[in-house]
Design an enzyme around this catalytic site. Structure first.
Site, PDB file in Angstrom:
ATOM      1  N   HIS A  86       0.698  -1.158   0.051  1.00 52.76           N
ATOM      2  CA  HIS A  86       0.035   0.054   0.014  1.00 52.76           C
ATOM      3  C   HIS A  86       0.987   1.512  -0.058  1.00 52.76           C
ATOM      4  O   HIS A  86       0.219   2.364   0.295  1.00 52.76           O
ATOM      5  CB  HIS A  86      -1.064  -0.041   0.983  1.00 52.76           C
ATOM      6  CG  HIS A  86      -1.872  -1.188   1.460  1.00 52.76           C
ATOM      7  ND1 HIS A  86      -2.613  -1.552   0.289  1.00 52.76           N
ATOM      8  CD2 HIS A  86      -1.686  -2.245   2.296  1.00 52.76           C
ATOM      9  CE1 HIS A  86      -3.469  -2.310   0.751  1.00 52.76           C
ATOM     10  NE2 HIS A  86      -2.836  -3.000   1.833  1.00 52.76           N
ATOM     11  N   HIS A 140      -7.663  -4.801  -0.867  1.00 51.91           N
ATOM     12  CA  HIS A 140      -7.068  -6.083  -1.408  1.00 51.91           C
ATOM     13  C   HIS A 140      -7.848  -6.945  -2.082  1.00 51.91           C
ATOM     14  O   HIS A 140      -7.896  -7.926  -2.161  1.00 51.91           O
ATOM     15  CB  HIS A 140      -6.938  -6.773   0.038  1.00 51.91           C
ATOM     16  CG  HIS A 140      -6.309  -6.080   1.198  1.00 51.91           C
ATOM     17  ND1 HIS A 140      -7.198  -5.484   2.138  1.00 51.91           N
ATOM     18  CD2 HIS A 140      -4.898  -5.751   1.435  1.00 51.91           C
ATOM     19  CE1 HIS A 140      -6.116  -5.026   3.186  1.00 51.91           C
ATOM     20  NE2 HIS A 140      -5.189  -5.010   2.605  1.00 51.91           N
TER      21      HIS A 140
END
Lengths: 332, 332
Positions: A57, A219
């Site tokens: 991320h 995700h």
């Protein structure tokens, strides 16, 4: 797969080593290879700020370690929670004697490991209190708001908590401000392509070409609708339709706005989207006092975007304005 | 195509409007919709710094407008040169009475339009001198160095030229420093995927999945070799093998290093690459005094990376260290 790595099982190790070599003024190693800290941490007589989460991320999470931000971070595998031990060691790395605020996102693995770590810390008299970010509107209905995931709103929560700690606030005050920050924040993500974890070698979810998934998680968690890709203005409207009524945001509100690419969306497209967002917010009489546009919280090479809005009171406005210096966010 | 826009023929207009709404403290409009300037420009008694180029490389070019950097920028269509009129109007927007340094990259369209614009400016007594960046090593052999393209080394050239102008240097001095900067700079790009211009709707070049193109240009210009994707460490070595001997960079050199993603390569992979770059440079006795890692000069959603190195003398080191504030690069 068109990606740059050595051993796919060691991408996190290799990247962390690169980060440490590149930025010794901002990031320091600890005895736990999965915990990084500010060089100044632990800072005596300041509440420590800790976060943590899966890798992939970037710049989240380690890129928000810095002055006026996070003191120590627990680093997980790609898209996986850091271990309880990593969270615990991050607490120790951040503890300057006034306790630690662990400000993290609502995911099952993180919840479990943070809880274990907090218990472990309590055994040697280290007080850790937590705020669990739940800013992602589409991930659960409002009457189950505690089930919502934490997404890019975490960045604003870290900024607020970090600035409050810098002001000399005690642990309960830091926690109260960070909780207020996330309670006033709403986010939504739109995914336009899947992404691939190098060690897996193929996407573990799919988005049909030419389609977009509204409310997708970082995700690939399922969103609330899949549809052909709309024009930018309609995407902007659709995002606002989800988050404005939820808080609700209203006329004359002062707001902070964060538009983040998911990794592979060209920056110019975020500005095309912002052009419409600004138009609508102005028409609705809202006042954007803090604005962030860029790749602030990504999902590897996913295409798409997230929108985060926070309603400001004078305290949140002051804390977002305070100086900060980290790889992901700097205020001068 | 998984992209965010309204009318594919107006992506530049729409993005520029978004940039102007988002950053009124950094970017100001001019009468020419394809020319942006610093709000402070033209700054009296300072040499004006101008650049320009095609869109799709964000934050380049408009993201380097700012204090201590570029005064005015000419904005082209995606991957196309700005018009001669746009360059000319940028010169006027930047001219504070001491002339204008136009620091741009070596592409046929830019060369032609800058030359026309310089002539036009001379007619009304505006002196413009130019430096043409040619830092891309694989684009031509060293004995034809003037044929090489300009790539991310331009960013360091703008930083040096902008800082020199801020010091009060005259036009010839600014030009000399910017020329010295680019002469001391070498770059190479590696492409791992093609990219798509929205108005075209499909890639106008191809890279076979699992392959990489060494020396690829920012618009898909052919490189010097196509091969299966190598591990990150080998990619780093290969890039250094091309640029170190070319200047050459040698033991005890002070250097600036810029690693830029091409748009869709996850940031963590740039750090995996940097880990190796740092190791090799240290082993060879070089000293990295300035380091930039991120998406500094992109090609829409292309996957891949560019490496840029500058050999420093005390002047270049001082000018790179000077304060600057722009969307793409800030020094405090």
């Amino acid at each position: 797969m068109n990606r740059i790595f050595n051993n796919p099982d060691f991408v996190v190790e290799d990247a962390v080593r690169g980060y440490l070599k590149a930025h010794p003024d901002i990031l320091a190693a600890t005895e736990n290879a999965r915990v990084l800290r500010r060089p100044l941490a632990p800072q005596k007589d300041k509440v420590g700020i800790v976060t943590g989460g899966g890798s992939g991320h970037e710049p989240a999470f380690l890129g928000y370690v810095g002055d006026g931000m996070v003191d120590a971070v627990a680093v997980g595998e790609i898209f996986s929670s850091p271990s309880a031990k990593a969270f615990h060691d991050a607490f120790v790395a951040a503890d300057g004697g006034r306790g630690v605020a662990c400000l993290y996102g609502n995911y099952a693995g993180d919840n479990m490991n943070v809880k274990l770590a907090v218990k472990q810390a309590a055994k040697h008299d280290l007080t850790v209190k937590t705020v669990v970010a739940n800013d992602d509107v589409p991930s659960a209905p409002k009457d189950e708001i505690k089930k919502r995931r934490g997404v890019a709103g975490e960045i604003l929560m870290w900024k607020v908590g970090g600035a409050r700690a810098d002001e000399g606030a005690d642990l309960d005050e830091v926690i109260a401000s960070a909780q207020k920050a996330i309670d006033a924040t709403r986010s939504i993500g739109i995914g336009l392509s899947p992404c691939t974890i190098p060690a897996v070698g193929k996407p573990n979810f799919s988005i049909e070409d030419g389609h977009m998934e509204v409310g997708i998680g970082h995700h690939g968690e399922p969103g609330v609708a899949v549809m052909p890709i709309k024009p930018a203005n309609e995407i902007a409207d659709l995002m606002l339709d989800h988050i404005l009524p939820d808080l609700p945001f209203e006329k004359d509100d002062d707001v902070a706005l964060l538009v983040s690419g998911l990794g592979a969306t060209p920056i110019m497209e975020l500005y095309i989207l912002y052009d419409r967002l600004a138009e609508v917010l102005q028409a609705r009489g809202m006042n954007t006092r803090h604005l962030f546009i860029g790749n602030y919280f990504t999902s590897l090479e996913m295409q798409g975007v997230t929108l985060t809005m926070m309603r400001l009171d004078s305290e949140l406005d002051r804390l977002l304005s305070a100086p900060a210096r980290s790889l992901g966010l700097t205020r001068i």
